[in-house]
Motif scaffolding. Structure first.
Motif, PDB file in Angstrom:
ATOM      1  N   VAL A 193      -9.686  -3.908  10.463  1.00 22.17           N
ATOM      2  CA  VAL A 193     -10.521  -4.785   9.580  1.00 22.17           C
ATOM      3  C   VAL A 193     -10.831  -3.542   8.202  1.00 22.17           C
ATOM      4  CG1 VAL A 193     -13.371  -4.788  10.008  1.00 22.17           C
ATOM      5  CG2 VAL A 193     -11.967  -4.720  11.694  1.00 22.17           C
ATOM      6  N   THR A 194     -10.860  -3.922   7.517  1.00 25.16           N
ATOM      7  CA  THR A 194     -10.029  -3.758   6.524  1.00 25.16           C
ATOM      8  C   THR A 194     -11.674  -3.487   5.033  1.00 25.16           C
ATOM      9  OG1 THR A 194      -8.364  -4.040   6.117  1.00 25.16           O
ATOM     10  CG2 THR A 194      -9.130  -2.759   4.381  1.00 25.16           C
ATOM     11  N   ALA A 195     -12.327  -2.443   4.023  1.00 21.71           N
ATOM     12  CA  ALA A 195     -13.710  -2.860   3.497  1.00 21.71           C
ATOM     13  C   ALA A 195     -13.274  -1.622   2.289  1.00 21.71           C
ATOM     14  CB  ALA A 195     -14.553  -2.480   4.241  1.00 21.71           C
ATOM     15  N   ALA A 196     -13.860  -2.416   1.333  1.00 25.00           N
ATOM     16  CA  ALA A 196     -13.684  -1.624   0.135  1.00 25.00           C
ATOM     17  C   ALA A 196     -15.049  -0.683  -0.544  1.00 25.00           C
ATOM     18  CB  ALA A 196     -12.993  -2.027  -1.305  1.00 25.00           C
ATOM     19  N   GLY A 197     -15.422   0.145  -1.602  1.00 27.79           N
ATOM     20  CA  GLY A 197     -15.928   0.282  -1.558  1.00 27.79           C
ATOM     21  C   GLY A 197     -16.598   1.638  -2.837  1.00 27.79           C
ATOM     22  N   GLN A 201      -2.699  -1.810   3.699  1.00 25.93           N
ATOM     23  CA  GLN A 201      -4.127  -3.048   4.382  1.00 25.93           C
ATOM     24  C   GLN A 201      -4.950  -2.763   3.025  1.00 25.93           C
ATOM     25  OE1 GLN A 201      -1.563  -2.604   6.414  1.00 25.93           O
ATOM     26  NE2 GLN A 201      -2.377  -3.336   8.368  1.00 25.93           N
ATOM     27  N   ALA A 202      -5.677  -1.032   3.300  1.00 26.59           N
ATOM     28  CA  ALA A 202      -6.022  -0.759   2.526  1.00 26.59           C
ATOM     29  C   ALA A 202      -5.818  -0.077   0.734  1.00 26.59           C
ATOM     30  CB  ALA A 202      -6.130   0.928   2.899  1.00 26.59           C
ATOM     31  N   ILE A 203      -5.100   0.108   0.834  1.00 28.78           N
ATOM     32  CA  ILE A 203      -4.306   0.246  -0.795  1.00 28.78           C
ATOM     33  C   ILE A 203      -4.130  -1.442  -1.585  1.00 28.78           C
ATOM     34  CG2 ILE A 203      -1.888   0.245  -1.475  1.00 28.78           C
ATOM     35  CD1 ILE A 203      -0.550   2.533   0.101  1.00 28.78           C
ATOM     36  N   LEU A 204      -3.728  -2.400  -0.806  1.00 25.36           N
ATOM     37  CA  LEU A 204      -3.924  -3.379  -1.711  1.00 25.36           C
ATOM     38  C   LEU A 204      -5.121  -4.098  -1.841  1.00 25.36           C
ATOM     39  CD1 LEU A 204      -0.731  -5.391   0.196  1.00 25.36           C
ATOM     40  CD2 LEU A 204      -0.878  -3.970  -2.308  1.00 25.36           C
ATOM     41  N   MET A 205      -6.442  -3.465  -0.856  1.00 26.82           N
ATOM     42  CA  MET A 205      -7.888  -3.972  -1.110  1.00 26.82           C
ATOM     43  C   MET A 205      -8.064  -3.028  -2.325  1.00 26.82           C
ATOM     44  SD  MET A 205      -9.348  -5.396   0.929  1.00 26.82           S
ATOM     45  CE  MET A 205     -11.308  -4.707   1.149  1.00 26.82           C
ATOM     46  N   ARG A 206      -7.590  -2.104  -3.222  1.00 28.22           N
ATOM     47  CA  ARG A 206      -7.692  -1.052  -4.219  1.00 28.22           C
ATOM     48  C   ARG A 206      -7.215  -1.963  -5.420  1.00 28.22           C
ATOM     49  NH1 ARG A 206      -7.944   5.030  -4.129  1.00 28.22           N
ATOM     50  NH2 ARG A 206      -8.867   3.842  -6.163  1.00 28.22           N
ATOM     51  N   LEU A 207      -6.266  -3.142  -5.456  1.00 31.21           N
ATOM     52  CA  LEU A 207      -4.934  -3.482  -6.186  1.00 31.21           C
ATOM     53  C   LEU A 207      -5.587  -4.376  -6.561  1.00 31.21           C
ATOM     54  CD1 LEU A 207      -2.182  -3.624  -7.269  1.00 31.21           C
ATOM     55  CD2 LEU A 207      -2.015  -5.448  -5.727  1.00 31.21           C
ATOM     56  N   GLU A 208      -6.419  -4.121  -8.541  1.00 29.30           N
ATOM     57  CA  GLU A 208      -7.571  -5.717  -8.861  1.00 29.30           C
ATOM     58  C   GLU A 208      -5.969  -6.089 -10.043  1.00 29.30           C
ATOM     59  OE1 GLU A 208     -10.926  -3.446  -9.918  1.00 29.30           O
ATOM     60  OE2 GLU A 208      -9.506  -3.133 -11.553  1.00 29.30           O
ATOM     61  N   SER A 209      -4.577  -5.592  -9.930  1.00 25.31           N
ATOM     62  CA  SER A 209      -4.018  -6.721 -11.050  1.00 25.31           C
ATOM     63  C   SER A 209      -3.229  -7.457 -10.189  1.00 25.31           C
ATOM     64  CB  SER A 209      -3.087  -5.925 -11.811  1.00 25.31           C
ATOM     65  OG  SER A 209      -2.309  -4.755 -11.005  1.00 25.31           O
ATOM     66  N   ASP A 210      -1.827  -8.004 -10.352  1.00 26.53           N
ATOM     67  CA  ASP A 210      -1.237  -9.358  -9.869  1.00 26.53           C
ATOM     68  C   ASP A 210      -0.121  -8.239  -9.178  1.00 26.53           C
ATOM     69  OD1 ASP A 210       0.646 -11.180  -9.286  1.00 26.53           O
ATOM     70  OD2 ASP A 210       0.046 -13.109 -10.531  1.00 26.53           O
ATOM     71  N   LEU A 211      -0.120  -8.259  -7.293  1.00 23.08           N
ATOM     72  CA  LEU A 211       0.463  -7.873  -6.776  1.00 23.08           C
ATOM     73  C   LEU A 211       2.462  -7.895  -7.336  1.00 23.08           C
ATOM     74  CD1 LEU A 211       1.905  -5.991  -4.657  1.00 23.08           C
ATOM     75  CD2 LEU A 211       1.011  -7.947  -3.371  1.00 23.08           C
ATOM     76  N   VAL A 212       2.486  -9.540  -7.183  1.00 25.44           N
ATOM     77  CA  VAL A 212       4.161 -10.760  -7.326  1.00 25.44           C
ATOM     78  C   VAL A 212       4.549  -9.993  -8.476  1.00 25.44           C
ATOM     79  CG1 VAL A 212       4.907 -12.931  -7.567  1.00 25.44           C
ATOM     80  CG2 VAL A 212       3.022 -12.759  -6.067  1.00 25.44           C
ATOM     81  N   ASP A 213       3.169 -10.267  -9.863  1.00 27.79           N
ATOM     82  CA  ASP A 213       4.170  -9.529 -11.207  1.00 27.79           C
ATOM     83  C   ASP A 213       4.573  -8.024 -10.824  1.00 27.79           C
ATOM     84  OD1 ASP A 213       2.979 -11.753 -12.900  1.00 27.79           O
ATOM     85  OD2 ASP A 213       1.164 -10.502 -13.392  1.00 27.79           O
TER      86      ASP A 213
END
Ligand code: AMP
Length: 425
Positions: A384-388, A294-306
């Motif tokens: 409950v997940t958030a980025a900052g 949950q936390a890791i994917l909040m930081r992913l900007e590129s395409d996960l499926v790729d």
């Protein structure tokens, strides 16, 4: 492309959310999913213990890519069967998933390949156990060999307690079913880091690091849980250390698995402890962690499926993942009584208000939709997940969102990220 995800927790909600953001994806199906996942995917019921049912579902759906979330279907060999049926599936085969499903296999593998890990002995009888504990100083770590949903590790303050724990594992008293092997391990001290990587069987790409909070109580007290919160920042692992872990732990593991004829394709989750003598492997998981994902994917900007497709195609070396600098944090809200017994079917309110807070995503671990409302359906209910731009900011947003949410008996830890915050002050 249609993507099928197996699983029903917060990890699968985060995966469905990230997959849906890919502009190549037209439909996300999640089996069985949950009440929250149903807001981003079509949920189809399936029993995750029933291999035939999962295979029939995948064959009927004909997804362009299947992602297997939890460990049980992997250890049942779902990837092997789906591959034989001509489906593209992200995850390790049954043989490769043994890095998680058998601790004795993992320990022997680590030793064969000179990858740093705690000293250990594998025992198959109580007599062996009694003899072996003499070689360890206390505390002693006793582990069940197989999958135990986080309940198979006991830290024992004395040799007598270690023997009793081992006996309990052999007899089935401790975990509900008897185990044929028990691993005794040296107790290690240090900060724990979850170092997750993608692997296509040859190449390795690390994800951003994370730190989990396993205990139910604040200050890391009380019984272990599936995870009460997690955070990920750039500063939790210096680049040189990250590189060292890649070169001395993750890459040799992937190379070793390939050399032994069981290439590892999927998420190699290295559970590490940063000891005085350097990072050592505490455990491997053969899948995305929950709640780390949950936390890791909040930081992913590129395409996960790729990235996942590159693993399936063996072209991970040609794919670059991009991450948002800064931090993400996930705080888990659980039912009263968890990790012991708890009630379900309690209405959850405030989700819409929580979702309005910038960068916040509420991933559901255990919720069910009924009569137009969402009800609790598990021990861990929400992540409950958030980025900052800083950990403080990510945590403040997650806790601000948490304050909007309510269900009777709702419990959450107020100190997620405390180790990182303390280090900085
Ligand atoms: P595992 O499932 O092997 O990761 O173990 C679960 C938890 O038990 C870890 O996250 C650690 O907190 C603890 N643990 C496992 N092995 C050891 C060890 N050798 N020394 C100290 N703590 C351990």
């Amino acid at each position: 492309m249609k993507v099928l995800i197996f699983g029903s927790g917060g990890r699968e909600h985060a995966l469905a959310w990230a997959v849906k953001r890919s502009n190549r994806v037209t439909e996300v199906v999640c089996a069985p999913g949950n009440g929250g996942i149903a807001q981003v995917a079509r949920c189809v019921p399936v029993d995750l213990k029933d291999l035939d049912a999962m295979v029939s579902l995948a064959v009927a759906e004909q997804p362009g890519l299947t992602i297997v979330g939890p460990e049980l279907p992997l250890s049942l060999g779902i990837v092997d069967v789906l591959q034989r049926r001509g489906l593209r599936v992200f995850g390790p085969t049954r043989a490769a998933a043994m890095l998680e499903s058998s601790k004795s296999f993992a320990k022997r593998f680590l030793q064969r390949h000179n990858i740093p890990t705690a000293k250990y002995v594998v025992c198959t009888t109580v007599a062996e156990l009694e003899e072996a504990v003499e070689k360890f100083s206390t505390p002693i770590v006793i582990k069940a060999d197989g999958l135990a949903a986080g309940k198979g590790v006991i830290i024992c303050p004395s040799r007598q307690i270690a023997i009793e724990a081992g006996q309990g594992i052999f007899s089935g008293k401790l975990l509900g079913q008897p185990e044929r092997q028990v691993v005794i391990e040296e107790f290690l001290e240090g900060d724990e880091i979850s170092f997750l990587c993608l692997s296509d069987g040859k190449h390795v790409t690390p994800l951003v690091p994370a730190q989990d909070h396993k205990r139910i109580g604040e200050g890391d007290t009380g019984p272990n849980t599936g995870g009460m919160g997690v955070y990920s920042t750039d500063s939790m692992l210096q680049p040189a250390m990250s590189e060292w872990i890649l070169r001395h732990i993750a890459e040799p593991t992937v190379r070793g698995m390939a050399d032994e004829g069981t290439p590892f394709i999927g998420v190699l989750y290295c559970g590490l402890i940063m000891t005085a003598r350097g990072p050592e492997v505490l455990e491997f998981n053969a899948r995305f962690g929950d709640p780390e994902t949950q936390a890791i994917l909040m930081r992913l900007e590129s395409d996960l499926v790729d990235a996942l497709e590159a693993c399936v195609d063996g072209t991970l070396d040609q794919t670059k993942m991009r991450w948002a600098p800064g931090a993400a944090a996930c705080v888990v809200a659980s039912s009263a009584g968890y990790p012991g017994s708890y009630k379900t079917g309690i209405p959850i309110t405030g989700l819409t208000a929580a979702a309005r807070i910038p960068t916040v995503e509420v991933f559901h671990s255990g919720s069910a939709a009924a009569g137009g409302q969402l009800l609790t359906s598990g021990g861990r209910v929400l992540g409950v997940t958030a980025a900052g731009s800083t950990l403080e900011e990510a945590l403040a947003r997650a806790y601000q969102a948490m304050a909007e949410i309510h269900f009777e008996g709702m419990y959450f830890r107020h100190d997620i990220g405390h180790r990182a915050l303390r280090r900085r002050s």
